[in-house]
Design an enzyme around this catalytic site. Sequence first.
Site, PDB file in Angstrom:
ATOM      1  N   ASN A 110      -8.951  30.332  60.573  1.00  0.00           N
ATOM      2  CA  ASN A 110      -8.876  30.083  59.121  1.00  0.00           C
ATOM      3  C   ASN A 110      -7.499  30.422  58.548  1.00  0.00           C
ATOM      4  O   ASN A 110      -6.972  29.673  57.721  1.00  0.00           O
ATOM      5  CB  ASN A 110      -9.958  30.892  58.381  1.00  0.00           C
ATOM      6  CG  ASN A 110     -11.357  30.484  58.808  1.00  0.00           C
ATOM      7  OD1 ASN A 110     -11.503  29.543  59.598  1.00  0.00           O
ATOM      8  ND2 ASN A 110     -12.360  31.177  58.307  1.00  0.00           N
ATOM      9  N   THR A 155       8.921  -4.540  25.608  1.00  0.00           N
ATOM     10  CA  THR A 155       7.785  -3.673  25.298  1.00  0.00           C
ATOM     11  C   THR A 155       6.602  -4.622  25.208  1.00  0.00           C
ATOM     12  O   THR A 155       6.756  -5.769  24.758  1.00  0.00           O
ATOM     13  CB  THR A 155       7.967  -2.906  23.976  1.00  0.00           C
ATOM     14  OG1 THR A 155       8.069  -3.852  22.900  1.00  0.00           O
ATOM     15  CG2 THR A 155       9.209  -2.027  23.986  1.00  0.00           C
ATOM     16  N   HIS A 156       5.455  -4.188  25.658  1.00  0.00           N
ATOM     17  CA  HIS A 156       4.257  -5.051  25.739  1.00  0.00           C
ATOM     18  C   HIS A 156       4.547  -6.312  26.560  1.00  0.00           C
ATOM     19  O   HIS A 156       3.914  -7.345  26.329  1.00  0.00           O
ATOM     20  CB  HIS A 156       3.750  -5.441  24.339  1.00  0.00           C
ATOM     21  CG  HIS A 156       3.686  -4.290  23.388  1.00  0.00           C
ATOM     22  ND1 HIS A 156       2.562  -3.503  23.238  1.00  0.00           N
ATOM     23  CD2 HIS A 156       4.625  -3.763  22.553  1.00  0.00           C
ATOM     24  CE1 HIS A 156       2.808  -2.550  22.337  1.00  0.00           C
ATOM     25  NE2 HIS A 156       4.051  -2.677  21.915  1.00  0.00           N
ATOM     26  N   SER A 277       4.201 -18.553  53.451  1.00  0.00           N
ATOM     27  CA  SER A 277       2.770 -18.836  53.396  1.00  0.00           C
ATOM     28  C   SER A 277       2.383 -19.669  54.606  1.00  0.00           C
ATOM     29  O   SER A 277       3.174 -20.472  55.100  1.00  0.00           O
ATOM     30  CB  SER A 277       2.463 -19.600  52.105  1.00  0.00           C
ATOM     31  OG  SER A 277       1.281 -20.361  52.252  1.00  0.00           O
ATOM     32  N   LYS A 283       6.783 -21.636  50.084  1.00  0.00           N
ATOM     33  CA  LYS A 283       6.637 -20.309  49.491  1.00  0.00           C
ATOM     34  C   LYS A 283       7.589 -19.248  50.042  1.00  0.00           C
ATOM     35  O   LYS A 283       7.889 -19.191  51.225  1.00  0.00           O
ATOM     36  CB  LYS A 283       5.200 -19.812  49.692  1.00  0.00           C
ATOM     37  CG  LYS A 283       4.201 -20.565  48.854  1.00  0.00           C
ATOM     38  CD  LYS A 283       4.278 -20.168  47.402  1.00  0.00           C
ATOM     39  CE  LYS A 283       3.393 -19.075  47.191  1.00  0.00           C
ATOM     40  NZ  LYS A 283       2.806 -18.458  46.290  1.00  0.00           N
ATOM     41  N   ASN A 285       7.367 -15.250  49.285  1.00  0.00           N
ATOM     42  CA  ASN A 285       6.545 -14.301  48.528  1.00  0.00           C
ATOM     43  C   ASN A 285       7.097 -12.874  48.579  1.00  0.00           C
ATOM     44  O   ASN A 285       7.608 -12.450  49.612  1.00  0.00           O
ATOM     45  CB  ASN A 285       5.118 -14.287  49.090  1.00  0.00           C
ATOM     46  CG  ASN A 285       4.400 -15.602  48.869  1.00  0.00           C
ATOM     47  OD1 ASN A 285       4.638 -16.289  47.882  1.00  0.00           O
ATOM     48  ND2 ASN A 285       3.521 -15.952  49.797  1.00  0.00           N
ATOM     49  N   GLU A 290       4.387  -6.202  46.733  1.00  0.00           N
ATOM     50  CA  GLU A 290       2.953  -6.178  46.430  1.00  0.00           C
ATOM     51  C   GLU A 290       2.228  -5.123  47.266  1.00  0.00           C
ATOM     52  O   GLU A 290       1.364  -4.398  46.772  1.00  0.00           O
ATOM     53  CB  GLU A 290       2.340  -7.553  46.704  1.00  0.00           C
ATOM     54  CG  GLU A 290       2.836  -8.622  45.747  1.00  0.00           C
ATOM     55  CD  GLU A 290       2.525 -10.020  46.265  1.00  0.00           C
ATOM     56  OE1 GLU A 290       1.347 -10.381  46.304  1.00  0.00           O
ATOM     57  OE2 GLU A 290       3.464 -10.735  46.645  1.00  0.00           O
ATOM     58  N   TYR A 317     -13.620  30.421  53.239  1.00  0.00           N
ATOM     59  CA  TYR A 317     -13.367  29.207  54.030  1.00  0.00           C
ATOM     60  C   TYR A 317     -14.650  28.401  54.205  1.00  0.00           C
ATOM     61  O   TYR A 317     -15.736  28.961  54.416  1.00  0.00           O
ATOM     62  CB  TYR A 317     -12.808  29.569  55.426  1.00  0.00           C
ATOM     63  CG  TYR A 317     -12.615  28.328  56.285  1.00  0.00           C
ATOM     64  CD1 TYR A 317     -11.444  27.594  56.212  1.00  0.00           C
ATOM     65  CD2 TYR A 317     -13.642  27.855  57.127  1.00  0.00           C
ATOM     66  CE1 TYR A 317     -11.275  26.427  56.956  1.00  0.00           C
ATOM     67  CE2 TYR A 317     -13.484  26.691  57.875  1.00  0.00           C
ATOM     68  CZ  TYR A 317     -12.299  25.985  57.780  1.00  0.00           C
ATOM     69  OH  TYR A 317     -12.152  24.827  58.502  1.00  0.00           O
ATOM     70  N   GLN A 322     -11.376  21.128  56.416  1.00  0.00           N
ATOM     71  CA  GLN A 322     -10.766  20.361  57.508  1.00  0.00           C
ATOM     72  C   GLN A 322     -10.343  18.961  57.042  1.00  0.00           C
ATOM     73  O   GLN A 322      -9.456  18.349  57.633  1.00  0.00           O
ATOM     74  CB  GLN A 322     -11.770  20.263  58.662  1.00  0.00           C
ATOM     75  CG  GLN A 322     -11.284  19.474  59.849  1.00  0.00           C
ATOM     76  CD  GLN A 322     -12.163  19.709  61.061  1.00  0.00           C
ATOM     77  OE1 GLN A 322     -12.202  20.825  61.592  1.00  0.00           O
ATOM     78  NE2 GLN A 322     -12.884  18.693  61.486  1.00  0.00           N
ATOM     79  N   LYS A 325      -6.312  17.637  55.764  1.00  0.00           N
ATOM     80  CA  LYS A 325      -5.102  17.203  56.471  1.00  0.00           C
ATOM     81  C   LYS A 325      -4.914  15.690  56.502  1.00  0.00           C
ATOM     82  O   LYS A 325      -3.792  15.198  56.374  1.00  0.00           O
ATOM     83  CB  LYS A 325      -5.104  17.791  57.891  1.00  0.00           C
ATOM     84  CG  LYS A 325      -4.701  19.267  57.883  1.00  0.00           C
ATOM     85  CD  LYS A 325      -4.897  19.966  59.192  1.00  0.00           C
ATOM     86  CE  LYS A 325      -6.326  20.421  59.415  1.00  0.00           C
ATOM     87  NZ  LYS A 325      -6.927  21.224  58.344  1.00  0.00           N
TER      88      LYS A 325
HETATM   89  N1  ARG Z   1     -10.002  22.463  62.131  1.00  0.00           N
HETATM   90  C1  ARG Z   1     -10.227  23.484  61.183  1.00  0.00           C
HETATM   91  C2  ARG Z   1      -9.616  23.099  59.825  1.00  0.00           C
HETATM   92  O1  ARG Z   1      -8.850  22.226  59.812  1.00  0.00           O
HETATM   93  C3  ARG Z   1      -9.596  24.758  61.652  1.00  0.00           C
HETATM   94  C4  ARG Z   1     -10.265  25.972  61.122  1.00  0.00           C
HETATM   95  C5  ARG Z   1     -11.623  26.100  61.732  1.00  0.00           C
HETATM   96  N2  ARG Z   1     -12.275  27.275  61.291  1.00  0.00           N
HETATM   97  C6  ARG Z   1     -13.593  27.433  61.443  1.00  0.00           C
HETATM   98  N3  ARG Z   1     -14.060  28.552  60.997  1.00  0.00           N
HETATM   99  N4  ARG Z   1     -14.358  26.524  61.918  1.00  0.00           N
HETATM  100  O2  ARG Z   1      -9.946  23.653  58.828  1.00  0.00           O
END
Ligand code: ARG
Length: 465
Positions: A110, A155-156, A277, A283, A285, A290, A317, A322, A325
């Site tokens: 953690n 504007t607008h 296209s 075309k 584009n 976009e 925690y 998790q 990420k």
């Molecule tokens: N993969 C977990 C995360 O990204 C790591 C920490 C895991 N901790 C646990 N008590 N299961 O948060």
Amino acid sequence: MKNNNVLWAGRLEDKPDTAAFEFQSSIRVDKRLALDDILGSKVHAAMLAKGGIISDEDFKALDKAFAEMIEEQIDDSIDEYEDVHSYIEARLKERLGDVGRKIHAGRSRNDQVVTDLRLYILRILPDMCKNFLKQVDATLNTASLHLETIMPGYTHLQRAQPVTLAHWICAWETAIIRDISRFVDALKRMNECPLGSGALAGSGLPLDRAFTAKELGFERPTLNSMDSVADRDFVIEIVSDCAIMMTHLSRFCEDIVLWSSQEFGFINLADKWSTGSSIMPQKKNPDFAELIRGKAARVEGNLVTLITLMKGLPYAYDKDLQEDKEALFDSLDTLEACSEYFWQMFNSASFNKEKMKAACIGGFMEATDAADYLVRKGMPFRTAHEVVAKIVRHCIDTERKAITELPFEELHTFSEFFEEDVYTSLEPEACVAARKTSGGPAPEEVKKQIEALRARSKELAQVSR
Ligand code: ARG
């Protein structure tokens, strides 16, 4: 994926089956933290030795193994593990046997995972900001070529008052500089080390948190062990900064899409930054613009993912964390690519100055300047506004495209304040040149803006962790 590489097998009689194990594991996402995990572990080991928790001999063996692991290439076999932390510990045990089993004293995944994540951001974001600043500098070069390139300001999305392309570019870059400074601020705030917070309640072992924080280059250890493992404010903050910057890029893209349409015809994108296209042979584009506009939605979505993820989570925690990420990495990757491609596309484009200038005629964009003219001659602004509104109305009724198409005698019937010099002062170039208020489009003012942006960029380029 194997499920026998876990760090927690002792307590449980049964394990999740392979598919379920794979579902709950995070290795495919968190393997990009391998270097940070090794660096964090290396300093943790040094601290354990310093406090007499492991011997100096053990530390030397661990330190050597970490040095070798830093050089190692990571291949697909890493996907066998539950997460990056299990992988690094498994590699240590493979090399050092029982000594490898000592590394996790006083540590939990953690506090480890947030330490890794902070180290990762602090490692990559300063360079990313420096790249953004290079793009700013290149674009300011483009701006300085267009101090006199007159175009309509809107504007607008209705023609409003003439500006220059340089003024427009400086508007964009002012926002980008603000975006970069937001990242720099966030970096300062997140420069604290959670290591030593354990699962949530610190450790009974004599850990020296100040030592690990300092050795890892953090400003200080975090204050509270529960907050350390529960907190993802820094992730929300960075992703929010990414989302704001992507929102800016999406607006710039919208300008490009409009300008490259035949209706506007202001910009001609380089062929390599356009696509064709499959059915319409004629075309060309603005797909890149976009797509970047579209990708802003993903990053904004990631921000919503994160704040929703955090809402209502019990301290400290939870495995929900998790999910942080993927949203973070995707936001950083998306922003980095979009910014790079957007500015390459923009700075390689050419501009149709005639069309831009021609678009300044016909929309009575000189009307405010005509009112300002009367104010300079002594008329109250509200009266001047009414007089010019009547003139515009008269021009429309008599099919004139600009106030300057009226002969002087006719103009004079609307107000005696008009003199012959009114004609030159209502040309688009004169309207722009007159707007000398600081921040305005007059070329000498825009030059100052370019200089100020360059100075700000230089200051921000000092960014480091
Ligand atoms: N993969 C977990 C995360 O990204 C790591 C920490 C895991 N901790 C646990 N008590 N299961 O948060």
